[in-house]
Design a protein around this motif. Structure first.
Motif, PDB file in Angstrom:
ATOM      1  N   ARG A 186       0.831  -1.213   0.000  1.00  0.00           N
ATOM      2  CA  ARG A 186       0.000   0.000   0.000  1.00  0.00           C
ATOM      3  C   ARG A 186       0.862   1.258   0.000  1.00  0.00           C
ATOM      4  N   TYR A 187       1.939   1.241   0.775  1.00  0.00           N
ATOM      5  CA  TYR A 187       2.796   2.426   0.798  1.00  0.00           C
ATOM      6  C   TYR A 187       3.458   2.650  -0.562  1.00  0.00           C
ATOM      7  N   LEU A 188       3.952   1.587  -1.184  1.00  0.00           N
ATOM      8  CA  LEU A 188       4.615   1.733  -2.476  1.00  0.00           C
ATOM      9  C   LEU A 188       3.646   2.166  -3.568  1.00  0.00           C
ATOM     10  N   ARG A 189       2.401   1.732  -3.496  1.00  0.00           N
ATOM     11  CA  ARG A 189       1.407   2.188  -4.471  1.00  0.00           C
ATOM     12  C   ARG A 189       1.230   3.697  -4.391  1.00  0.00           C
ATOM     13  N   GLU A 190       1.389   4.250  -3.202  1.00  0.00           N
ATOM     14  CA  GLU A 190       1.256   5.692  -3.008  1.00  0.00           C
ATOM     15  C   GLU A 190       2.555   6.428  -3.360  1.00  0.00           C
ATOM     16  N   ALA A 191       3.686   5.898  -2.893  1.00  0.00           N
ATOM     17  CA  ALA A 191       4.962   6.619  -3.005  1.00  0.00           C
ATOM     18  C   ALA A 191       5.702   6.361  -4.306  1.00  0.00           C
ATOM     19  N   ARG A 192       5.605   5.139  -4.836  1.00  0.00           N
ATOM     20  CA  ARG A 192       6.296   4.800  -6.090  1.00  0.00           C
ATOM     21  C   ARG A 192       5.492   3.712  -6.806  1.00  0.00           C
ATOM     22  N   PRO A 193       4.432   4.110  -7.514  1.00  0.00           N
ATOM     23  CA  PRO A 193       3.518   3.133  -8.127  1.00  0.00           C
ATOM     24  C   PRO A 193       4.178   2.223  -9.153  1.00  0.00           C
ATOM     25  N   SER A 194       5.312   2.633  -9.712  1.00  0.00           N
ATOM     26  CA  SER A 194       5.963   1.802 -10.737  1.00  0.00           C
ATOM     27  C   SER A 194       6.674   0.590 -10.149  1.00  0.00           C
ATOM     28  N   THR A 195       6.879   0.562  -8.855  1.00  0.00           N
ATOM     29  CA  THR A 195       7.563  -0.566  -8.212  1.00  0.00           C
ATOM     30  C   THR A 195       6.689  -1.807  -8.252  1.00  0.00           C
ATOM     31  N   ARG A 196       7.279  -2.904  -8.686  1.00  0.00           N
ATOM     32  CA  ARG A 196       6.567  -4.175  -8.669  1.00  0.00           C
ATOM     33  C   ARG A 196       6.693  -4.825  -7.289  1.00  0.00           C
ATOM     34  N   VAL A 197       5.585  -5.323  -6.787  1.00  0.00           N
ATOM     35  CA  VAL A 197       5.561  -5.997  -5.491  1.00  0.00           C
ATOM     36  C   VAL A 197       5.350  -7.484  -5.738  1.00  0.00           C
ATOM     37  N   VAL A 198       6.318  -8.287  -5.291  1.00  0.00           N
ATOM     38  CA  VAL A 198       6.269  -9.732  -5.513  1.00  0.00           C
ATOM     39  C   VAL A 198       6.133 -10.436  -4.166  1.00  0.00           C
ATOM     40  N   ALA A 199       5.094 -11.221  -4.033  1.00  0.00           N
ATOM     41  CA  ALA A 199       4.877 -12.005  -2.813  1.00  0.00           C
ATOM     42  C   ALA A 199       5.620 -13.329  -2.925  1.00  0.00           C
ATOM     43  N   ILE A 200       6.276 -13.718  -1.845  1.00  0.00           N
ATOM     44  CA  ILE A 200       6.955 -15.018  -1.791  1.00  0.00           C
ATOM     45  C   ILE A 200       6.182 -15.906  -0.827  1.00  0.00           C
ATOM     46  N   GLU A 201       5.779 -17.051  -1.326  1.00  0.00           N
ATOM     47  CA  GLU A 201       4.977 -17.966  -0.503  1.00  0.00           C
ATOM     48  C   GLU A 201       5.607 -19.355  -0.506  1.00  0.00           C
ATOM     49  N   THR A 202       5.555 -20.012   0.631  1.00  0.00           N
ATOM     50  CA  THR A 202       6.074 -21.366   0.713  1.00  0.00           C
ATOM     51  C   THR A 202       5.074 -22.357   0.132  1.00  0.00           C
ATOM     52  N   GLU A 203       5.569 -23.380  -0.528  1.00  0.00           N
ATOM     53  CA  GLU A 203       4.681 -24.415  -1.065  1.00  0.00           C
ATOM     54  C   GLU A 203       3.906 -25.088   0.070  1.00  0.00           C
ATOM     55  N   GLY A 204       2.623 -25.338  -0.184  1.00  0.00           N
ATOM     56  CA  GLY A 204       1.760 -25.922   0.842  1.00  0.00           C
ATOM     57  C   GLY A 204       0.904 -24.900   1.543  1.00  0.00           C
ATOM     58  N   SER A 205       1.196 -23.610   1.327  1.00  0.00           N
ATOM     59  CA  SER A 205       0.371 -22.541   1.878  1.00  0.00           C
ATOM     60  C   SER A 205      -0.781 -22.241   0.925  1.00  0.00           C
ATOM     61  N   VAL A 206      -1.918 -21.795   1.488  1.00  0.00           N
ATOM     62  CA  VAL A 206      -3.111 -21.583   0.662  1.00  0.00           C
ATOM     63  C   VAL A 206      -3.429 -20.110   0.453  1.00  0.00           C
ATOM     64  N   ALA A 207      -2.556 -19.188   0.890  1.00  0.00           N
ATOM     65  CA  ALA A 207      -2.866 -17.764   0.841  1.00  0.00           C
ATOM     66  C   ALA A 207      -3.261 -17.309  -0.562  1.00  0.00           C
ATOM     67  N   PHE A 208      -2.534 -17.778  -1.571  1.00  0.00           N
ATOM     68  CA  PHE A 208      -2.801 -17.365  -2.947  1.00  0.00           C
ATOM     69  C   PHE A 208      -3.471 -18.469  -3.758  1.00  0.00           C
ATOM     70  N   GLY A 209      -4.161 -19.356  -3.070  1.00  0.00           N
ATOM     71  CA  GLY A 209      -4.957 -20.357  -3.753  1.00  0.00           C
ATOM     72  C   GLY A 209      -4.258 -21.648  -4.080  1.00  0.00           C
ATOM     73  N   GLY A 210      -3.033 -21.828  -3.602  1.00  0.00           N
ATOM     74  CA  GLY A 210      -2.320 -23.073  -3.850  1.00  0.00           C
ATOM     75  C   GLY A 210      -2.886 -24.220  -3.033  1.00  0.00           C
ATOM     76  N   PRO A 211      -2.579 -25.464  -3.419  1.00  0.00           N
ATOM     77  CA  PRO A 211      -3.092 -26.611  -2.668  1.00  0.00           C
ATOM     78  C   PRO A 211      -2.411 -26.731  -1.314  1.00  0.00           C
ATOM     79  N   PRO A 212      -3.159 -27.084  -0.275  1.00  0.00           N
ATOM     80  CA  PRO A 212      -2.554 -27.242   1.047  1.00  0.00           C
ATOM     81  C   PRO A 212      -1.650 -28.465   1.101  1.00  0.00           C
ATOM     82  N   ALA A 213      -0.598 -28.380   1.889  1.00  0.00           N
ATOM     83  CA  ALA A 213       0.318 -29.500   2.079  1.00  0.00           C
ATOM     84  C   ALA A 213       1.025 -29.303   3.415  1.00  0.00           C
ATOM     85  N   THR A 214       1.601 -30.381   3.907  1.00  0.00           N
ATOM     86  CA  THR A 214       2.315 -30.319   5.178  1.00  0.00           C
ATOM     87  C   THR A 214       3.527 -29.407   5.062  1.00  0.00           C
TER      88      THR A 214
END
Length: 311
Positions: A186-214
């Motif tokens: 949210r801050y970067l969208r305001e201060a520097r909108p051209s910056t790309r924001v990349v989320a890093i998620e571990t496999e097995g997490s469901v935050a971005f719709g991936g399948p759950p796993a141990t």
């Protein structure tokens, strides 16, 4: 010469590690405070917000679910402010983290069995619901939906990054509760909108719709989609296996940097993305949430790694 009264008054905000030539990445180190991780920021702001709202009064016991780092931060903040605190964690939590919380006066409940659909997080939340139903003096901060979680990083982490790297092209942030991710985005969208924001998620997490796993390494990922997450603020998502997390942590240790599992995941994911997108021409920054001392019995233990992974 800094002189402080409370432990939460100290935090190094502008220390970055240059990982070149291995990875064209600047790593913002968030572990230089008395809680040892980025979670101190959210802990301070959530407690302050509860006090401002009048929800946190003398005699109130704070309760929160945590895989380790937030629990340690809340243990410290609660103790220094005269409140009692109960952390609900699970068997994946590092033994060192449990000992730290108890040393800081916290009561720690360790959940042993996962929820059949929502994993250990679901089981922890069910446990908290039972505690709060039985004890009206318990206050659940609910980091997963608490606006103060992301506001803490909108007020601090995001501005700190832009101050040091005003021309930043891409920012990598690990996704757990997504408080750090959403606040920075949210801050970067305001201060520097051209910056790309990349989320890093571990496999097995469901935050971005991936399948759950141990998942065995605490600190990142979730068994329930985080209510704070707004995917429109995220430009890309990279999933990282726990094997790659271990490899990256140990590779960084060869350079003398002992980082935690969450940091290893973020660096691994950032490296993947940068190799794919010709990252050497970009100014890239990643948030390093923690250090490695709490992972000595897991990520940095040869026997534990050999038991759980094929490397």
């Amino acid at each position: 010469m800094p002189i402080i009264v409370s432990p939460q008054d100290f935090n190094v905000a502008d220390l970055f590690v240059d990982l070149r030539p291995d990875v064209p990445l600047y790593l913002k180190c968030e572990g230089f405070n008395f809680a040892g991780s980025v979670k101190l920021k959210a802990a301070v702001e959530m407690v302050a917000a509860a006090e401002r709202a009048g929800d946190l009064r003398p005699g109130t016991r704070l309760v929160e679910s945590s895989s380790g780092n937030l629990g340690i931060a809340l243990s410290m903040v609660a103790r220094s402010n005269g409140f009692s605190f109960t952390c609900v964690t699970d068997v994946r939590c590092n033994a060192a983290s449990v000992r730290l919380m108890r040393a800081l006066g916290a009561e720690v409940h360790v959940v042993g069995e996962p929820h059949p659909e929502h994993g250990f997080l679901g089981a922890r939340l069910d446990h908290i619901a039972r505690l709060c139903a039985a004890r009206p003096d318990y206050l659940w901060l609910n980091q997963y939906a608490n606006e103060a979680n992301w506001l803490a990083h909108h007020q601090t982490t995001g501005p700190e990054i832009i101050k040091s790297f005003p021309e930043i092209d891409v920012l990598f942030v690990g996704a757990g509760t997504t408080g750090t991710l959403m606040g920075c985005a949210r801050y970067l969208r305001e201060a520097r909108p051209s910056t790309r924001v990349v989320a890093i998620e571990t496999e097995g997490s469901v935050a971005f719709g991936g399948p759950p796993a141990t998942r065995l390494i605490p600190g990142m990922g979730t068994g329930i989609r985080p209510p704070l997450l707004d995917e429109s603020l995220v430009d890309d998502v990279v999933h990282v296996s726990e094997v790659d997390t271990v490899r990256t942590c140990r590779s960084l240790a060869e350079r003398g940097f002992l980082f935690g599992g969450s940091t290893g995941t973020v660096v691994s994911g950032a490296g993947k993305w940068l190799r794919r997108h010709g990252g050497r021409a970009l100014t890239a920054v990643a948030v390093a949430p923690d250090f490695g001392e709490r992972y000595l019995d897991t990520v940095y233990d040869d026997s534990w790694v050999a038991e759980h992974y094929s490397l």
